[in-house]
Design a protein around this motif. Structure first.
Motif, mmCIF file in Angstrom:
data_model
loop_
_atom_site.group_PDB
_atom_site.id
_atom_site.type_symbol
_atom_site.label_atom_id
_atom_site.label_comp_id
_atom_site.label_asym_id
_atom_site.label_seq_id
_atom_site.Cartn_x
_atom_site.Cartn_y
_atom_site.Cartn_z
ATOM 1 N N ASP A 54 0.864 -1.171 0.000
ATOM 2 C CA ASP A 54 0.000 0.000 0.000
ATOM 3 C C ASP A 54 0.911 1.234 0.000
ATOM 4 O O ASP A 54 2.079 1.149 0.368
ATOM 5 C CB ASP A 54 -0.878 -0.035 1.258
ATOM 6 N N ARG A 56 -0.307 4.627 1.250
ATOM 7 C CA ARG A 56 -0.588 5.458 2.427
ATOM 8 C C ARG A 56 -0.666 4.620 3.690
ATOM 9 O O ARG A 56 -1.653 3.949 3.932
ATOM 10 C CB ARG A 56 -1.901 6.204 2.229
ATOM 11 N N SER A 84 -2.936 1.685 -4.334
ATOM 12 C CA SER A 84 -3.322 3.018 -3.914
ATOM 13 C C SER A 84 -4.801 3.253 -4.128
ATOM 14 O O SER A 84 -5.384 2.748 -5.079
ATOM 15 C CB SER A 84 -2.538 4.076 -4.686
ATOM 16 N N SER A 85 -5.375 4.048 -3.240
ATOM 17 C CA SER A 85 -6.781 4.413 -3.417
ATOM 18 C C SER A 85 -6.881 5.707 -4.214
ATOM 19 O O SER A 85 -7.963 6.201 -4.476
ATOM 20 C CB SER A 85 -7.443 4.570 -2.052
ATOM 21 N N GLU A 86 -5.732 6.253 -4.596
ATOM 22 C CA GLU A 86 -5.716 7.518 -5.310
ATOM 23 C C GLU A 86 -5.479 7.311 -6.804
ATOM 24 O O GLU A 86 -4.487 6.723 -7.196
ATOM 25 C CB GLU A 86 -4.573 8.381 -4.756
ATOM 26 N N GLU A 87 -6.397 7.812 -7.610
ATOM 27 C CA GLU A 87 -6.247 7.734 -9.062
ATOM 28 C C GLU A 87 -5.440 8.954 -9.498
ATOM 29 O O GLU A 87 -5.970 9.984 -9.864
ATOM 30 C CB GLU A 87 -7.634 7.712 -9.725
ATOM 31 N N SER A 88 -4.128 8.831 -9.372
ATOM 32 C CA SER A 88 -3.255 9.949 -9.719
ATOM 33 C C SER A 88 -2.243 9.483 -10.755
ATOM 34 O O SER A 88 -1.369 8.663 -10.456
ATOM 35 C CB SER A 88 -2.533 10.454 -8.470
ATOM 36 N N GLU A 91 1.328 10.340 -9.678
ATOM 37 C CA GLU A 91 1.888 9.424 -8.683
ATOM 38 C C GLU A 91 2.221 8.079 -9.309
ATOM 39 O O GLU A 91 3.272 7.510 -9.044
ATOM 40 C CB GLU A 91 0.909 9.231 -7.521
ATOM 41 N N ARG A 92 1.345 7.579 -10.151
ATOM 42 C CA ARG A 92 1.585 6.288 -10.797
ATOM 43 C C ARG A 92 2.868 6.334 -11.622
ATOM 44 O O ARG A 92 3.717 5.446 -11.526
ATOM 45 C CB ARG A 92 0.379 5.899 -11.669
ATOM 46 N N LEU A 105 -5.129 0.152 -8.412
ATOM 47 C CA LEU A 105 -6.038 1.007 -7.646
ATOM 48 C C LEU A 105 -6.875 0.195 -6.675
ATOM 49 O O LEU A 105 -7.317 -0.904 -6.995
ATOM 50 C CB LEU A 105 -6.991 1.733 -8.607
#
Length: 122
Positions: A54, A56, A84-88, A91-92, A105
């Protein structure tokens, strides 16, 4: 035939339980709640075929763990999949550039996770 070993690091125990259900049939599955526990386990001489982490988490973030692993001669060849729970997209891209093998995700489909793992380690 030797079973491949997968280490999952996630501070949410439910993620560990779900992953264990889907992965322990085909792989030796180890779960740690944070990167500090994972590093201690690795330093005991345990070398998994794949790590899923993970991003975070308290204490040490998954991206810090990724950098630690990729800068360590003993561990840098172990493929790491980031969760990650963030669709960025930013960041990816950054994590893939820093050495992550894949980026998935949350919430993830456990069957998709299995397919992605199989593509990386067989």
């Amino acid at each position: 035939m030797n079973r491949k070993k997968i280490l999952l690091i996630d501070d949410k125990i439910t993620i560990g339980k779900v992953a264990a259900i889907y992965l322990s049939k085909d792989y030796d599955f180890v779960y740690k709640e944070n990167p500090i526990q994972a590093i201690a386990w690795l330093c005991e001489g345990n070398i998994p075929d794949l790590i899923i982490s993970d991003i975070r988490m308290p204490e040490m973030r998954g991206d810090e763990f990724l950098l630690y692993m990729k800068s360590n001669e003993l561990f840098k060849s172990i493929p790491i999949v980031m969760l990650s729970s963030e669709e960025s997209t930013t960041e990816r891209i950054r994590l893939l550039e820093e050495g992550a093998e894949d980026y998935i995700l949350k919430p993830f489909n456990p069957l998709e996770l299995k397919v992605r793992i199989k593509k990386i380690i067989g």
